[in-house]
Design a protein around this motif. Structure first.
Motif, PDB file in Angstrom:
ATOM      1  N   THR A  22      -0.800  12.071   1.651  1.00 57.49           N
ATOM      2  CA  THR A  22      -1.808  13.005   2.148  1.00 57.49           C
ATOM      3  C   THR A  22      -1.204  14.405   2.208  1.00 57.49           C
ATOM      4  O   THR A  22      -0.069  14.582   2.659  1.00 57.49           O
ATOM      5  CB  THR A  22      -2.292  12.598   3.551  1.00 57.49           C
ATOM      6  OG1 THR A  22      -2.788  11.262   3.495  1.00 57.49           O
ATOM      7  CG2 THR A  22      -3.399  13.513   4.027  1.00 57.49           C
TER       8      THR A  22
ATOM      9  N   ARG B 245       0.320   5.550   0.400  1.00 61.58           N
ATOM     10  CA  ARG B 245      -0.642   6.615   0.698  1.00 61.58           C
ATOM     11  C   ARG B 245       0.091   7.951   0.818  1.00 61.58           C
ATOM     12  O   ARG B 245       1.115   8.039   1.505  1.00 61.58           O
ATOM     13  CB  ARG B 245      -1.402   6.318   1.996  1.00 61.58           C
ATOM     14  CG  ARG B 245      -2.497   7.342   2.300  1.00 61.58           C
ATOM     15  CD  ARG B 245      -3.262   6.960   3.549  1.00 61.58           C
ATOM     16  NE  ARG B 245      -4.271   7.944   3.901  1.00 61.58           N
ATOM     17  CZ  ARG B 245      -5.509   7.971   3.420  1.00 61.58           C
ATOM     18  NH1 ARG B 245      -5.898   7.045   2.554  1.00 61.58           N
ATOM     19  NH2 ARG B 245      -6.376   8.894   3.813  1.00 61.58           N
TER      20      ARG B 245
ATOM     21  N   SER C  97       0.847  -1.200   0.000  1.00 57.47           N
ATOM     22  CA  SER C  97       0.000   0.000   0.000  1.00 57.47           C
ATOM     23  C   SER C  97       0.874   1.239   0.000  1.00 57.47           C
ATOM     24  O   SER C  97       1.953   1.264   0.603  1.00 57.47           O
ATOM     25  CB  SER C  97      -0.928   0.010   1.228  1.00 57.47           C
ATOM     26  OG  SER C  97      -0.172   0.054   2.423  1.00 57.47           O
TER      27      SER C  97
ATOM     28  N   ASP D 274      -4.389   7.021  -2.503  1.00 58.96           N
ATOM     29  CA  ASP D 274      -4.187   5.745  -1.816  1.00 58.96           C
ATOM     30  C   ASP D 274      -4.159   4.631  -2.864  1.00 58.96           C
ATOM     31  O   ASP D 274      -5.135   4.451  -3.618  1.00 58.96           O
ATOM     32  CB  ASP D 274      -5.319   5.514  -0.814  1.00 58.96           C
ATOM     33  CG  ASP D 274      -4.993   4.408   0.175  1.00 58.96           C
ATOM     34  OD1 ASP D 274      -4.017   3.667  -0.075  1.00 58.96           O
ATOM     35  OD2 ASP D 274      -5.712   4.291   1.181  1.00 58.96           O
TER      36      ASP D 274
ATOM     37  N   SER E  81      -3.532   0.476  -3.408  1.00 60.31           N
ATOM     38  CA  SER E  81      -3.422  -0.839  -2.774  1.00 60.31           C
ATOM     39  C   SER E  81      -3.082  -1.860  -3.853  1.00 60.31           C
ATOM     40  O   SER E  81      -3.740  -1.913  -4.915  1.00 60.31           O
ATOM     41  CB  SER E  81      -4.735  -1.235  -2.084  1.00 60.31           C
ATOM     42  OG  SER E  81      -5.064  -0.300  -1.079  1.00 60.31           O
TER      43      SER E  81
END
Length: 468
Positions: A93, A91, A89, A113, A115
């Protein structure tokens, strides 16, 4: 022989006075302010006090934040054919966050994000990935502890008041150092003029010894009269040497304040100082009391901040996330409408301490600390006001004493002139003349002391001066 000694002493005093440079009060204060490291330190402390004010503004300032995360999970699972043997994963932000003054904490951000699932053999594709992008809003609102943003408000008030207190205290310390330097200057000027009076007294004593010795040679006086004059002269020379040592000690202190190498130095006289040093136009509370008041406000806010820790904690949290459509072959195809594909979270958190006895003792202790600080401030205010009133009363008494003393000096000068006329007529004794000269000298020196004390009191009143 005595006449030659008198000439040598007068020549040495004149040469020494010529070699010494004279410095004015304004020049002295200007040099002290510019050169003395203690004054430079106070200037830096005033600048440093702005750091806490900046911290106070930072309590509720808006911040940019960013989070980046990468993870690889190869731990065993029950169904590896469906879940894969490697789950990754990523991510990212990026957003803004702010603590509001009414207790609300907010975060607004966008995220990406990804996956990845690998080696899922039972799936149509062994390697599958899902990428989600969108925006989110998170809110956290304190209802009991830190209700309406009390913690942030108290923290900001404590920092601002502490900054103001440090600034006022640094300004007061700088003013106090200037007052101490000016007091030293006044004492030097006072002793400098006292030494001049003592020099004149020594000259009069030498003149009296010469006169008495001539009278003894002419058999007009007994040798005891010459002895009296010589003893009085030695006492006056001793007094001159003592005052000269005191003046040299003060000179060293002046150069220590100036942070210069010692050399010859003279200062302007009391007559000129009396025209420069005037009473402040407006008097108020002493500068350190204002600093104490600011520090007390900071302590009150800090204690209120500590008292908040004894309140139950109740928080309301909310989160809203919306996703963007990425592809038609995964679940994001239904995210064309932001309301159709969103995450909504609403939570309530409550924490109540069980030991209420400890809570009560803590609150009572904080109240006692605050009462003690308020009593300390009250004591400082009373002492400062008492000192100001005492200074003003002393100035009034000094003015009355100077008027009486000037009248006395005028009478003593008339008496000395009368004794000298009697001496020329052979009707005055050596003792009478010595006593008249000595009494006049003591009165003049006492007047110098009173004038210097008045200037010192005026200087001390500067600590109470209200600055615009």
């Amino acid at each position: 022989m005595l006449g030659r000694m008198t000439f040598v002493l007068s020549f040495m005093l004149a040469t020494k006075a010529f070699a010494q440079r004279e410095i004015t009060l304004s020049e002295f204060i200007r040099k002290v302010s510019a050169q003395n490291s203690a004054f430079k330190a106070q200037d830096k402390l005033q600048e440093a006090s702005e750091q806490k004010r900046a911290d106070a503004e930072r309590v509720s300032s808006t911040e940019v934040f960013s989070d980046a995360l990468w993870a690889s999970d190869k731990s065993p699972v029950l169904t590896p054919n469906f879940n894969g043997t490697d789950r990754q994963s990523r991510r990212l932000t990026l957003g803004l966050q702010k603590q509001w003054s009414f207790g609300l904490r907010s975060r607004v951000y966008g995220f990406s994000d990804t996956s990845l699932m690998r080696h899922a053999l039972a799936m149509p594709s062994p390697d599958m990935s899902l990428e989600k992008r969108g925006g989110a809003v998170e809110l956290e609102w304190a209802l009991l502890r830190n209700g309406l943003g009390r913690e942030q408000r108290f923290q900001r008030e404590a920092l601002e008041a502490s900054s103001q207190g440090e600034k006022l205290l640094a300004a007061f310390d700088e003013q106090r150092l200037l007052v101490e330097a000016q007091l030293l200057f006044i004492r030097f000027a006072q002793l400098q003029e006292a030494l001049q009076i003592q020099t004149e007294l020594v000259r009069q004593g030498e003149s009296l010894v010469n006169w008495a010795s001539r009278q003894v040679r002419d058999r007009l006086l007994e040798s005891v009269h010459q002895s009296e004059a010589e003893v009085a002269l030695e006492a006056r020379k001793l007094g001159y040497e003592q005052r000269e040592l005191q003046l040299e000690s003060l000179r060293q202190q002046l150069f220590a304040v100036l942070e210069e190498r010692p050399n010859g130095l003279r200062v302007e006289g009391l007559n000129r100082l009396e025209t420069q040093i005037q009473a402040p136009r407006t008097l108020g509370q002493r500068g350190d009391v204002g600093a104490r008041e600011a520090f007390l406000q900071a302590q009150k806010a800090d204690l209120s901040l500590q008292r908040e820790a004894y309140r139950p904690e109740l928080k309301l949290t909310a989160q809203y996330q919306t996703f963007q459509k990425r592809a038609d072959d995964d679940d994001t195809q239904r995210c064309a409408d932001p309301t159709a594909c969103a995450t909504r979270v609403l939570g309530l958190n409550l924490a109540v301490p069980l030991d209420q006895g400890t809570q009560r003792r803590g609150r009572e202790a904080l109240s006692a600390q605050l009462a003690a600080r308020e009593l300390e401030l009250r004591r400082a205010q009373v002492e400062a006001e008492r000192d100001r009133q005492l200074i003003q009363e002393q100035m009034q008494r000094l003015g009355d004493q100077q008027r009486v003393l000037r009248t006395l000096i005028s009478k003593q000068e008339e008496r000395l002139e009368a004794e000298r006329r009697r001496q020329k007529q052979g009707r005055a004794t050596t003792f009478d003349l010595i006593q008249a000269e000595q009494q006049l000298f003591e009165s003049r020196e006492q007047l110098l002391m009173l004038r210097g004390q008045r200037l010192e009191l005026l200087t001390q009143l500067k600590l109470y001066e209200v600055r615009s």
